[in-house]
Design an enzyme around this catalytic site. Structure first.
Site, PDB file in Angstrom:
ATOM      1  N   SER A  62      21.822 -11.558 -38.487  1.00 15.85           N
ATOM      2  CA  SER A  62      20.693 -12.484 -38.426  1.00 15.85           C
ATOM      3  C   SER A  62      20.161 -12.472 -37.000  1.00 15.85           C
ATOM      4  O   SER A  62      20.525 -13.322 -36.172  1.00 15.85           O
ATOM      5  CB  SER A  62      21.123 -13.897 -38.839  1.00 15.85           C
ATOM      6  OG  SER A  62      20.013 -14.790 -38.765  1.00 15.85           O
ATOM      7  N   GLU A  63      19.319 -11.499 -36.718  1.00 21.39           N
ATOM      8  CA  GLU A  63      18.808 -11.332 -35.355  1.00 21.39           C
ATOM      9  C   GLU A  63      18.075 -12.573 -34.861  1.00 21.39           C
ATOM     10  O   GLU A  63      18.211 -12.967 -33.688  1.00 21.39           O
ATOM     11  CB  GLU A  63      17.891 -10.122 -35.281  1.00 21.39           C
ATOM     12  CG  GLU A  63      18.599  -8.786 -35.301  1.00 21.39           C
ATOM     13  CD  GLU A  63      19.019  -8.343 -36.695  1.00 21.39           C
ATOM     14  OE1 GLU A  63      19.710  -7.311 -36.809  1.00 21.39           O
ATOM     15  OE2 GLU A  63      18.651  -9.047 -37.669  1.00 21.39           O
ATOM     16  N   GLN A  85      21.156  -2.864 -31.968  1.00 19.92           N
ATOM     17  CA  GLN A  85      21.460  -1.438 -32.085  1.00 19.92           C
ATOM     18  C   GLN A  85      20.242  -0.596 -32.425  1.00 19.92           C
ATOM     19  O   GLN A  85      20.292   0.626 -32.298  1.00 19.92           O
ATOM     20  CB  GLN A  85      22.556  -1.211 -33.124  1.00 19.92           C
ATOM     21  CG  GLN A  85      23.919  -1.652 -32.656  1.00 19.92           C
ATOM     22  CD  GLN A  85      25.010  -0.691 -33.090  1.00 19.92           C
ATOM     23  OE1 GLN A  85      24.802   0.512 -33.201  1.00 19.92           O
ATOM     24  NE2 GLN A  85      26.180  -1.227 -33.350  1.00 19.92           N
ATOM     25  N   ASP A  88      13.845  -1.495 -33.389  1.00 17.74           N
ATOM     26  CA  ASP A  88      13.014  -2.002 -34.480  1.00 17.74           C
ATOM     27  C   ASP A  88      13.404  -3.415 -34.918  1.00 17.74           C
ATOM     28  O   ASP A  88      12.566  -4.166 -35.429  1.00 17.74           O
ATOM     29  CB  ASP A  88      13.111  -1.059 -35.679  1.00 17.74           C
ATOM     30  CG  ASP A  88      13.037   0.397 -35.269  1.00 17.74           C
ATOM     31  OD1 ASP A  88      12.045   1.062 -35.593  1.00 17.74           O
ATOM     32  OD2 ASP A  88      13.974   0.877 -34.596  1.00 17.74           O
ATOM     33  N   PHE A  91      11.559  -7.043 -33.937  1.00 17.52           N
ATOM     34  CA  PHE A  91      10.448  -7.743 -34.590  1.00 17.52           C
ATOM     35  C   PHE A  91      10.894  -9.080 -35.167  1.00 17.52           C
ATOM     36  O   PHE A  91      10.100 -10.008 -35.304  1.00 17.52           O
ATOM     37  CB  PHE A  91       9.845  -6.874 -35.697  1.00 17.52           C
ATOM     38  CG  PHE A  91       9.091  -5.679 -35.186  1.00 17.52           C
ATOM     39  CD1 PHE A  91       8.001  -5.832 -34.348  1.00 17.52           C
ATOM     40  CD2 PHE A  91       9.468  -4.396 -35.542  1.00 17.52           C
ATOM     41  CE1 PHE A  91       7.298  -4.738 -33.870  1.00 17.52           C
ATOM     42  CE2 PHE A  91       8.778  -3.290 -35.072  1.00 17.52           C
ATOM     43  CZ  PHE A  91       7.695  -3.462 -34.230  1.00 17.52           C
ATOM     44  N   HIS A 132      13.809   2.909 -37.797  1.00 17.32           N
ATOM     45  CA  HIS A 132      14.891   2.881 -36.815  1.00 17.32           C
ATOM     46  C   HIS A 132      14.596   3.778 -35.611  1.00 17.32           C
ATOM     47  O   HIS A 132      15.505   4.106 -34.857  1.00 17.32           O
ATOM     48  CB  HIS A 132      16.213   3.331 -37.451  1.00 17.32           C
ATOM     49  CG  HIS A 132      16.756   2.374 -38.457  1.00 17.32           C
ATOM     50  ND1 HIS A 132      16.231   2.249 -39.718  1.00 17.32           N
ATOM     51  CD2 HIS A 132      17.775   1.487 -38.381  1.00 17.32           C
ATOM     52  CE1 HIS A 132      16.915   1.332 -40.397  1.00 17.32           C
ATOM     53  NE2 HIS A 132      17.853   0.843 -39.600  1.00 17.32           N
TER      54      HIS A 132
END
Length: 330
Positions: A62-63, A85, A88, A91, A132
């Site tokens: 859960s970025e 990692q 992308d 965002f 990615h």
């Protein structure tokens, strides 16, 4: 500083992180794969065993949530290093990064600080595909309040990371996965490298080549092959995107009167376009040829290996661009 010895780019990052954690207990690391055998491509190897789960924190998938935790920790006096990692994934945290962290110092009249370091890894090649493989340095460079770096050499990877960790401003460091194996001399003692100072990695007199990320080694290879043909190319690593060392680039192009920008992203509204605009504004009437941009095709990255090989510019692409600005002269 101690006498330099050779490390890989990944080893230099791991050493910088280890030294920062030794120097200051407020430094913590948050990321996915911190305990896996790959250790985030080797960049956090040995750190969990040394510092434990309170300072090497394995993040959930859960970025957005973890970015909130990291920014909150920075506001509360810690110095978090948040690792995604893949670039992308950023965002998912853009509102917190751009509307909160980057603006905090300005919003509170210089009294607030957000000592957050965000490490982003661009997965060029390896079948990473369209979701990615994006390098977003131009996007971050657009926003005031963020410092943005793209180290290519191992010694810069260490020095810039230490600079970022002990800065009181949010910093984005973009790393390209193929560079993790790149080796170079790196001093052992802790040190910092300044943002906003470009490096001339190969002097030359006929044309200036400014290259980012994986295209920097390709530009150096192109310059070596061009030298055999009597063409002298000066190769510059900008090192950081924001602040950008405009003075060093302008000085070089003033001498060579030609510029090729090899950027590991797309041309429209990108770093190569911005640099072309800066040089065009400051050296109008000096240039002997139009600025040439070497960038990715304006389409998402493919996954198939054969298509990847056609998609990414290389040393031959850079060499062809150099020859195009040398003949015919304007």
């Amino acid at each position: 500083m101690d006498a330099p010895r050779e490390l890989s780019y990944a080893e230099a990052i791991a050493e910088a992180t280890d030294q920062a954690m030794q120097l200051d207990r407020s430094v913590i690391v948050i990321g996915q794969g911190t305990r896996d055998r790959g250790h985030i491509f080797g960049t956090v190897a040995g750190l969990f065993e040394k510092y434990g789960p309170e300072r090497i924190i394995e993040m959930p998938l859960s970025e957005a949530a973890v970015a909130g935790v990291a920014i909150g920790a920075a506001l509360d006096g810690l110095r978090p290093v948040l690792i995604l990692q893949r670039t992308d994934f950023v965002f998912l945290i853009m509102d917190q990064l751009i509307n909160q962290a980057a603006k905090w110092r300005f919003t509170f009249g210089g009294r607030g600080r957000v000592p957050l370091t965000l490490r982003l890894i661009t997965g060029k090649g390896w079948g990473q595909g369209p979701q990615h493989s994006q390098s977003l340095h131009a996007t971050f460079g657009h926003f005031p309040g963020l410092r943005v770096a793209m180290p290519t050499e191992p010694d810069d990877a260490k020095g810039l990371l230490l600079n970022a960790i002990f800065s009181d401003d949010p910093t984005v460091i973009l790393e390209t996965r193929p560079l993790f194996a790149r080796r170079g001399e790196v001093p052992e003692a802790p040190y910092t490298r300044p943002f906003g100072r470009a490096r001339i990695l190969r002097p030359g007199s006929d044309v200036t080549v400014v290259a980012t990320a994986y295209l920097l080694p390709e530009a150096l290879a192109a310059a070596a092959s061009l030298a055999a043909e009597g063409i002298s190319a000066e190769v510059i690593d900008p090192v950081s995107v924001s602040p950008l060392d405009q003075a060093a680039i302008i000085a070089s192009v003033s001498r060579t009167r030609r510029l090729v920008v090899a950027d590991a992203s797309w041309a429209p509204f990108g770093f190569a376009s911005e640099l072309a605009a800066i040089v065009g504004e400051k050296l109008f009437g000096v240039l002997s040829a139009p600025v040439r941009r070497v960038t990715l095709p304006f389409t998402p990255a493919p996954t198939a290996r054969a298509l990847e090989q056609a998609y990414y510019p290389n040393a031959a692409t850079v060499a062809a661009a150099v020859k195009s600005v040398l003949s015919p002269p304007v």
